[in-house]
Design an enzyme around this catalytic site. Structure first.
Site, PDB file in Angstrom:
ATOM      1  CB  THR A 187      29.570 -38.427   3.528  1.00 52.30           C
ATOM      2  OG1 THR A 187      30.059 -39.271   4.592  1.00 52.30           O
ATOM      3  CG2 THR A 187      30.568 -38.433   2.379  1.00 52.30           C
ATOM      4  NE  ARG A 214      34.575 -39.545  16.595  1.00 51.02           N
ATOM      5  CZ  ARG A 214      34.404 -39.595  15.264  1.00 51.02           C
ATOM      6  NH1 ARG A 214      34.296 -40.756  14.646  1.00 51.02           N
ATOM      7  NH2 ARG A 214      34.349 -38.493  14.558  1.00 51.02           N
ATOM      8  CG  ASP A 226      34.382 -14.254   3.235  1.00 52.35           C
ATOM      9  OD1 ASP A 226      35.340 -13.532   2.945  1.00 52.35           O
ATOM     10  OD2 ASP A 226      33.574 -13.992   4.145  1.00 52.35           O
TER      11      ASP A 226
HETATM   12  C1  LIG Z   1      29.729 -30.307  -3.822  1.00 54.27           C
HETATM   13  C2  LIG Z   1      31.048 -30.791  -3.334  1.00 54.27           C
HETATM   14  C3  LIG Z   1      32.045 -29.880  -3.016  1.00 54.27           C
HETATM   15  C4  LIG Z   1      33.296 -30.319  -2.580  1.00 54.27           C
HETATM   16  N1  LIG Z   1      34.279 -29.400  -2.344  1.00 54.27           N
HETATM   17  C5  LIG Z   1      35.497 -29.837  -1.945  1.00 54.27           C
HETATM   18  C6  LIG Z   1      36.564 -28.886  -1.725  1.00 54.27           C
HETATM   19  O1  LIG Z   1      36.390 -27.674  -1.910  1.00 54.27           O
HETATM   20  N2  LIG Z   1      37.774 -29.362  -1.347  1.00 54.27           N
HETATM   21  C7  LIG Z   1      38.005 -30.699  -1.137  1.00 54.27           C
HETATM   22  O2  LIG Z   1      39.104 -31.053  -0.760  1.00 54.27           O
HETATM   23  N3  LIG Z   1      37.025 -31.611  -1.354  1.00 54.27           N
HETATM   24  C8  LIG Z   1      35.786 -31.211  -1.751  1.00 54.27           C
HETATM   25  N4  LIG Z   1      34.787 -32.132  -1.984  1.00 54.27           N
HETATM   26  C9  LIG Z   1      35.075 -33.557  -1.822  1.00 54.27           C
HETATM   27  C10 LIG Z   1      34.467 -34.102  -0.535  1.00 54.27           C
HETATM   28  O3  LIG Z   1      35.143 -33.595   0.595  1.00 54.27           O
HETATM   29  C11 LIG Z   1      34.511 -35.649  -0.611  1.00 54.27           C
HETATM   30  O4  LIG Z   1      33.711 -36.049  -1.711  1.00 54.27           O
HETATM   31  C12 LIG Z   1      34.012 -36.279   0.678  1.00 54.27           C
HETATM   32  O5  LIG Z   1      34.940 -36.095   1.718  1.00 54.27           O
HETATM   33  C13 LIG Z   1      33.749 -37.788   0.503  1.00 54.27           C
HETATM   34  O6  LIG Z   1      34.847 -38.427  -0.055  1.00 54.27           O
HETATM   35  P1  LIG Z   1      34.642 -39.400  -1.321  1.00 54.27           P
HETATM   36  O7  LIG Z   1      33.810 -38.683  -2.315  1.00 54.27           O
HETATM   37  O8  LIG Z   1      35.964 -39.888  -1.724  1.00 54.27           O
HETATM   38  O9  LIG Z   1      33.744 -40.576  -0.769  1.00 54.27           O
HETATM   39  P2  LIG Z   1      34.265 -41.863   0.058  1.00 54.27           P
HETATM   40  O10 LIG Z   1      35.086 -41.406   1.208  1.00 54.27           O
HETATM   41  O11 LIG Z   1      34.847 -42.837  -0.879  1.00 54.27           O
HETATM   42  O12 LIG Z   1      32.890 -42.432   0.611  1.00 54.27           O
HETATM   43  C14 LIG Z   1      31.983 -43.156  -0.207  1.00 54.27           C
HETATM   44  C15 LIG Z   1      30.756 -43.521   0.633  1.00 54.27           C
HETATM   45  O13 LIG Z   1      31.177 -44.317   1.740  1.00 54.27           O
HETATM   46  C16 LIG Z   1      30.778 -43.702   2.955  1.00 54.27           C
HETATM   47  N5  LIG Z   1      31.822 -43.925   3.967  1.00 54.27           N
HETATM   48  C17 LIG Z   1      33.162 -43.750   3.845  1.00 54.27           C
HETATM   49  N6  LIG Z   1      33.783 -44.069   4.980  1.00 54.27           N
HETATM   50  C18 LIG Z   1      32.827 -44.417   5.866  1.00 54.27           C
HETATM   51  C19 LIG Z   1      32.838 -44.834   7.224  1.00 54.27           C
HETATM   52  N7  LIG Z   1      33.978 -44.939   7.914  1.00 54.27           N
HETATM   53  N8  LIG Z   1      31.654 -45.128   7.815  1.00 54.27           N
HETATM   54  C20 LIG Z   1      30.489 -45.005   7.118  1.00 54.27           C
HETATM   55  N9  LIG Z   1      30.413 -44.611   5.832  1.00 54.27           N
HETATM   56  C21 LIG Z   1      31.566 -44.327   5.213  1.00 54.27           C
HETATM   57  C22 LIG Z   1      30.614 -42.234   2.629  1.00 54.27           C
HETATM   58  O14 LIG Z   1      29.725 -41.613   3.536  1.00 54.27           O
HETATM   59  C23 LIG Z   1      30.072 -42.296   1.227  1.00 54.27           C
HETATM   60  O15 LIG Z   1      28.684 -42.508   1.261  1.00 54.27           O
HETATM   61  C24 LIG Z   1      33.539 -31.712  -2.440  1.00 54.27           C
HETATM   62  C25 LIG Z   1      32.535 -32.628  -2.760  1.00 54.27           C
HETATM   63  C26 LIG Z   1      31.313 -32.189  -3.211  1.00 54.27           C
HETATM   64  C27 LIG Z   1      30.251 -33.195  -3.561  1.00 54.27           C
END
Ligand SMILES: Cc1cc2nc3c(=O)[nH]c(=O)nc-3n(C[C@H](O)[C@H](O)[C@H](O)COP(=O)(O)OP(=O)(O)OC[C@H]3O[C@@H](n4cnc5c(N)ncnc54)[C@H](O)[C@@H]3O)c2cc1C
Length: 385
Positions: free
Chosen positions: A366, A376, A92
């Site tokens: 995150t 920012r 939704d």
């Molecule tokens: C419960 C759940 C539901 C989700 N549902 C969806 C969904 O429906 N659709 C979808 O597309 N995705 C979904 N996701 C994925 C989610 O959007 C990503 O996991 C999230 O954007 C983080 O990307 P990553 O896991 O690749 O971590 P990364 O981007 O690799 O980050 C790893 C760590 O580094 C930190 N980090 C990264 N870049 C920076 C920065 N520039 N400055 C400081 N810290 C940084 C992050 O905060 C994190 O702690 C879901 C994830 C979860 C856990």
């Protein structure tokens, strides 16, 4: 729980959905988690009770309610079944909000009435193996060939993938690097070349049907181009409201439930000849948990009210999301501690609350990314009281 200035109608919505969730969804919550089963039948119940499409205009069959009402519903669902809350806020949420906000009239007419009726479940897919926080690194390609776009690539972590019918998928439409080359397509389940890949088992929220999406020479009609390259800011803008209703109320509902259950536990359990709750050290923990939950609720309702009043702010969204995420981890962790070994037993709900809350600090941006966004706004002078 404080009412924080809710109207009588808002309190009624909250109380009605709470009763429905307690009666219909709570009994199956533990099993959905244990069996990694999305409780999709609950979405039918919610549609039958008129909750799907609650924020949509009446022209598409919606109830024209505000984001605050949406938040109240998701919070109450999460109190009794976090997986149901996640599925509801997903189907939704992002996709219909995006279609309403920036979709063409043809897309609105084609999809919104069916989404509102609960006939069409939706998911939103941005993440990829090498594109998480860095959305601009999306590599799934969409290349125009005649009257279609041909998609190749794969997506990760798509909530509700296993049960959804319509997917809003971020794709690279232009070789231009970064966000400039990224756009979005609407892809229907059953499109040749599109498969739902393996189920992705995370620590918690195991009943959200999360899976990979795989595109192998998948031909999507050109009419399903949703957003051309270079306009991602518009999409992220309309999804800002969804970051308020899609994730923080899930955290709040889980934390509320963990709190209520552990209060009952410490009042009931006797050690050293008296209830655990008679120890001042434990009472202060309960007080800290209550303060944390109330602060998160105040932030969340305020952020939603401001959106409803036409005063959205990126700082409000990010502060609410990051605070509520961390609150839920603190509260559910403390609830496990107060419940002792029972807190870690699968026979009790405490460990599930913690597991379900944990991932919310990662999904939908995150906590670190939201901190950067708050900073920012502060530095740019857009944040102030
Ligand atoms: C419960 C759940 C539901 C989700 N549902 C969806 C969904 O429906 N659709 C979808 O597309 N995705 C979904 N996701 C994925 C989610 O959007 C990503 O996991 C999230 O954007 C983080 O990307 P990553 O896991 O690749 O971590 P990364 O981007 O690799 O980050 C790893 C760590 O580094 C930190 N980090 C990264 N870049 C920076 C920065 N520039 N400055 C400081 N810290 C940084 C992050 O905060 C994190 O702690 C879901 C994830 C979860 C856990």
């Amino acid at each position: 729980m404080q009412d924080l200035g809710l109207t009588e109608e808002q309190r009624l919505i909250r109380d009605n959905v709470r009763a429905l969730a307690r009666e219909r969804f709570a009994p199956g919550a533990a099993l959905a988690d244990k069996q990694y089963q999305a409780p999709v039948a609950n979405l039918r119940v919610l549609a039958d009770h008129g909750y799907t499409g609650m924020c949509m205009p009446s022209a598409y069959g919606g109830s024209e309610l505000g984001l605050l009402e949406n938040v109240l519903v998701v919070e109450q669902l999460a109190r009794y079944c976090a997986n149901t809350a996640m599925l509801f806020s997903c189907t939704d949420g992002a996709t219909p909000r995006a279609i309403l906000g920036i979709g063409s009239e043809a897309h609105k007419q084609k999809y919104l009435p069916r989404i509102v009726k609960g006939e069409l479940l939706t998911a939103w897919s941005m993440s990829e193996p090498n594109a998480g926080s860095d959305v601009g690194n999306v590599q799934t390609r969409a290349v125009r060939e005649g009257d279609a776009f041909v998609l190749n690539g794969s997506k990760l972590w798509c909530t509700a993938a296993q049960v959804s019918d319509l997917f809003l998928v971020l794709v690279r439409l232009d070789p231009a690097p970064g966000m400039k080359g990224v756009g979005a397509m609407l892809v229907e389940r059953g499109t040749p070349g599109f498969t739902i890949g393996k189920h992705l088992d995370l620590l918690g929220l195991r009943g959200t049907g999360m899976a990979e999406l795989v595109f192998d020479n998948c031909r999507v009609p050109a009419d399903n181009l949703f957003l051309p390259a270079g306009r991602m800011r518009e999409l992220l803008g309309v999804l800002d409201a969804d970051r308020i209703s899609g994730n923080p109320p899930v955290c709040l509902g889980i934390a509320q439930s963990a709190f209520e259950n552990v209060v009952a536990h410490v009042k009931d359990r006797q050690q050293f000849g008296k209830p655990l709750a008679d120890n001042q050290g434990l009472q202060w923990k309960l007080a800290d948990m209550a303060m944390d939950i109330e602060a998160a609720r105040a932030l969340l309702y305020r952020a939603a009210m401001r959106v409803d009043e036409g005063r959205p702010s990126i700082a409000d969204t990010s502060i609410t999301k990051a605070y509520t995420n961390q609150m839920a981890v603190r509260v559910t962790n403390e609830a496990m501690q107060l419940a002792g070994a029972y807190g870690l037993s699968e026979e009790y709900p405490f460990e599930r609350y913690f597991r379900d809350a944990r991932g919310m600090s990662i999904g939908y941006g995150t906590v670190e990314i939201h901190r950067s966004s708050i900073a920012r706004e502060i530095i740019a002078g857009r944040y102030g009281v």
